[in-house]
Design a protein around this motif. Sequence first.
Motif, PDB file in Angstrom:
ATOM      1  N   GLY A 212       0.878  -1.254  -0.114  1.00 24.77           N
ATOM      2  CA  GLY A 212       0.119  -0.112  -0.205  1.00 24.77           C
ATOM      3  C   GLY A 212       0.921   1.223   0.030  1.00 24.77           C
ATOM      4  N   ALA A 213       2.147   1.374   0.662  1.00 29.14           N
ATOM      5  CA  ALA A 213       2.724   2.585   0.788  1.00 29.14           C
ATOM      6  C   ALA A 213       3.544   2.487  -0.445  1.00 29.14           C
ATOM      7  CB  ALA A 213       3.767   2.300   2.147  1.00 29.14           C
ATOM      8  N   LEU A 214       3.955   1.532  -1.149  1.00 28.61           N
ATOM      9  CA  LEU A 214       4.457   1.771  -2.471  1.00 28.61           C
ATOM     10  C   LEU A 214       3.662   2.192  -3.587  1.00 28.61           C
ATOM     11  CD1 LEU A 214       7.099   1.028  -4.207  1.00 28.61           C
ATOM     12  CD2 LEU A 214       6.167  -1.271  -4.466  1.00 28.61           C
ATOM     13  N   LEU A 216       0.815   3.880  -3.280  1.00 24.06           N
ATOM     14  CA  LEU A 216       0.552   5.373  -3.002  1.00 24.06           C
ATOM     15  C   LEU A 216       1.430   6.265  -3.235  1.00 24.06           C
ATOM     16  CD1 LEU A 216      -1.584   7.154  -1.737  1.00 24.06           C
ATOM     17  CD2 LEU A 216      -0.751   6.706   0.568  1.00 24.06           C
ATOM     18  N   GLY A 217       2.766   5.795  -2.770  1.00 30.82           N
ATOM     19  CA  GLY A 217       3.979   6.874  -2.996  1.00 30.82           C
ATOM     20  C   GLY A 217       4.227   7.009  -4.670  1.00 30.82           C
ATOM     21  N   LEU A 218       4.181   5.874  -5.318  1.00 28.67           N
ATOM     22  CA  LEU A 218       4.166   5.735  -6.882  1.00 28.67           C
ATOM     23  C   LEU A 218       3.160   6.735  -7.582  1.00 28.67           C
ATOM     24  CD1 LEU A 218       5.475   2.090  -7.770  1.00 28.67           C
ATOM     25  CD2 LEU A 218       6.823   4.523  -7.574  1.00 28.67           C
ATOM     26  N   ASN A 219       1.848   6.755  -6.850  1.00 31.72           N
ATOM     27  CA  ASN A 219       0.712   7.263  -7.561  1.00 31.72           C
ATOM     28  C   ASN A 219       0.635   8.732  -7.183  1.00 31.72           C
ATOM     29  OD1 ASN A 219      -2.519   8.139  -6.665  1.00 31.72           O
ATOM     30  ND2 ASN A 219      -2.425   6.823  -8.551  1.00 31.72           N
ATOM     31  N   GLN A 220       1.160   9.193  -6.109  1.00 32.75           N
ATOM     32  CA  GLN A 220       1.306  10.641  -5.742  1.00 32.75           C
ATOM     33  C   GLN A 220       2.387  11.083  -5.709  1.00 32.75           C
ATOM     34  OE1 GLN A 220      -1.782  12.261  -4.680  1.00 32.75           O
ATOM     35  NE2 GLN A 220      -2.615  10.325  -5.227  1.00 32.75           N
ATOM     36  N   GLY A 221       3.488  10.613  -6.203  1.00 30.48           N
ATOM     37  CA  GLY A 221       4.827  11.142  -6.484  1.00 30.48           C
ATOM     38  C   GLY A 221       4.781  12.416  -7.487  1.00 30.48           C
ATOM     39  N   GLU A 222       3.818  12.567  -8.578  1.00 34.89           N
ATOM     40  CA  GLU A 222       4.008  13.498  -9.469  1.00 34.89           C
ATOM     41  C   GLU A 222       3.105  14.743  -8.709  1.00 34.89           C
ATOM     42  OE1 GLU A 222       4.481  15.644 -12.876  1.00 34.89           O
ATOM     43  OE2 GLU A 222       5.238  13.528 -12.437  1.00 34.89           O
ATOM     44  N   LYS A 223       2.241  14.632  -7.977  1.00 31.95           N
ATOM     45  CA  LYS A 223       1.364  15.619  -7.453  1.00 31.95           C
ATOM     46  C   LYS A 223       2.015  16.319  -6.248  1.00 31.95           C
ATOM     47  CE  LYS A 223      -2.961  16.567  -5.301  1.00 31.95           C
ATOM     48  NZ  LYS A 223      -4.187  15.611  -5.107  1.00 31.95           N
ATOM     49  N   GLY A 225       5.361  15.678  -5.405  1.00 33.35           N
ATOM     50  CA  GLY A 225       6.714  16.027  -5.522  1.00 33.35           C
ATOM     51  C   GLY A 225       7.700  14.698  -5.096  1.00 33.35           C
ATOM     52  N   TRP A 226       8.376  14.261  -6.253  1.00 36.99           N
ATOM     53  CA  TRP A 226       9.224  12.973  -5.915  1.00 36.99           C
ATOM     54  C   TRP A 226      10.041  12.968  -4.793  1.00 36.99           C
ATOM     55  CZ3 TRP A 226       7.135   8.645  -7.682  1.00 36.99           C
ATOM     56  CH2 TRP A 226       6.442   8.767  -9.083  1.00 36.99           C
ATOM     57  N   PHE A 227      10.846  14.149  -4.406  1.00 40.72           N
ATOM     58  CA  PHE A 227      11.620  14.491  -3.449  1.00 40.72           C
ATOM     59  C   PHE A 227      10.915  14.975  -2.147  1.00 40.72           C
ATOM     60  CE2 PHE A 227      14.227  14.236  -7.183  1.00 40.72           C
ATOM     61  CZ  PHE A 227      14.928  13.101  -6.926  1.00 40.72           C
ATOM     62  N   SER A 228       9.633  15.011  -2.003  1.00 40.98           N
ATOM     63  CA  SER A 228       9.120  15.676  -0.870  1.00 40.98           C
ATOM     64  C   SER A 228       8.800  14.720   0.139  1.00 40.98           C
ATOM     65  CB  SER A 228       7.604  15.991  -1.465  1.00 40.98           C
ATOM     66  OG  SER A 228       6.724  14.864  -1.679  1.00 40.98           O
ATOM     67  N   LEU A 229       8.907  15.147   1.587  1.00 43.80           N
ATOM     68  CA  LEU A 229       9.028  14.191   2.661  1.00 43.80           C
ATOM     69  C   LEU A 229       8.024  13.309   2.650  1.00 43.80           C
ATOM     70  CD1 LEU A 229      10.760  13.850   5.284  1.00 43.80           C
ATOM     71  CD2 LEU A 229       8.979  15.584   6.272  1.00 43.80           C
ATOM     72  N   PRO A 230       6.507  13.379   2.353  1.00 47.92           N
ATOM     73  CA  PRO A 230       5.935  12.352   2.253  1.00 47.92           C
ATOM     74  C   PRO A 230       5.932  11.293   1.435  1.00 47.92           C
ATOM     75  CG  PRO A 230       4.564  14.696   2.319  1.00 47.92           C
ATOM     76  CD  PRO A 230       6.046  14.662   2.135  1.00 47.92           C
ATOM     77  N   ILE A 231       6.501  11.410   0.191  1.00 47.68           N
ATOM     78  CA  ILE A 231       6.948  10.492  -0.672  1.00 47.68           C
ATOM     79  C   ILE A 231       7.954   9.702  -0.454  1.00 47.68           C
ATOM     80  CG2 ILE A 231       7.411  10.090  -3.154  1.00 47.68           C
ATOM     81  CD1 ILE A 231       4.551  10.879  -2.798  1.00 47.68           C
ATOM     82  N   ILE A 232       8.994  10.381  -0.002  1.00 48.94           N
ATOM     83  CA  ILE A 232      10.324   9.688   0.755  1.00 48.94           C
ATOM     84  C   ILE A 232      10.024   8.719   1.806  1.00 48.94           C
ATOM     85  CG2 ILE A 232      12.442  10.036   1.616  1.00 48.94           C
ATOM     86  CD1 ILE A 232      12.861  12.814   0.175  1.00 48.94           C
ATOM     87  N   ALA A 233       8.859   9.122   2.618  1.00 46.98           N
ATOM     88  CA  ALA A 233       8.614   8.451   3.850  1.00 46.98           C
ATOM     89  C   ALA A 233       7.726   7.444   3.325  1.00 46.98           C
ATOM     90  CB  ALA A 233       7.753   9.347   4.680  1.00 46.98           C
TER      91      ALA A 233
END
Length: 304
Positions: A212-214, A216-223, A225-233
């Motif tokens: 689920g984390a994977l 969700l991270g791939l899905n929201q990365g563009e919105k 930001g790929w290097f934003s804290l939520p995506i990295i987390a």
Amino acid sequence: METTLDTTQKWGVLLAVGIGTFMTALDTSVVNTVLPVIGQNFNQQITVVQWVVTIYLLVLSGLLLSFGRLGDMRGHKTIYLIGFGIFMGGSFFSGAAPNVALLIVFRGLQALGAAMLAANSPAILTKSFPAEQRGQALGLQATMTYLGLTAGPAVGGWLASLLGWRVVFYINLPVGLAAIWLSLHFIPKDTSHQRSEQFDYPGALTFLLGLGALLLGLNQGEKWGWFSLPIIALLLCAVLFLSLFIYIESHVKSPMLDLSLFKKLPFSLTAVSAIINYIGVYSCIFLMPYYLIQGRGFTQHRQG
């Protein structure tokens, strides 16, 4: 444990499972086809409407192993039939959804049923057919999957042009009823020889959280930001939970997934090729309607 069935019952089982496989594959491709229409109907952008697809993939992928293991313990036919009921309920409520938020919720319910169907249908076939016919049975089931994926865009566009996008969910109801009737009549009763085994709750939880984390991270990365804290987390959590899942499955007595299977090269190569194949298939299914409707100016009512 192999079950000896007569010829009529064996092919009745294949028909019941094949219809279920066709229905879930058809639903997946049909919904992708009408996704731009749903967005226009609810006046929502693609970043919101894509959750109609994303939630389905999240729930289906995250629960697939759990329901497969549950079927081993509690009976494949039982879980399979419950899955049909949940899938049909999710289909009905998705078609009746008054807004996109509830549509996303009911699509998650649909995916819950789809996970129960997909996880148990191969096991039902392998128990119903002798070893020399299992490849044929599983191959025919795969054929039903691709028939559903192929027919979905044409069927979805045609039905949406005649009756609106909601009907693409309602068509699951008569098909599902036919499959349930066939399943009740042809699929053998469950045996109870494995019901004393314990369910792998840590493995199920870590797999669900990691996948689920994977996704969700791939899905929201563009919105986000790929290097934003939520995506990295999210991506770090995915690595952590999936690594923990592998560790648990390597040490637990009754694992959800037998990792030793991946030591066999044919099995591993087949799994990798299937992943690559489905990446290509679902990318086309998702992007093509937007290209035709938004890029080429077509609508669901336009012919040719």
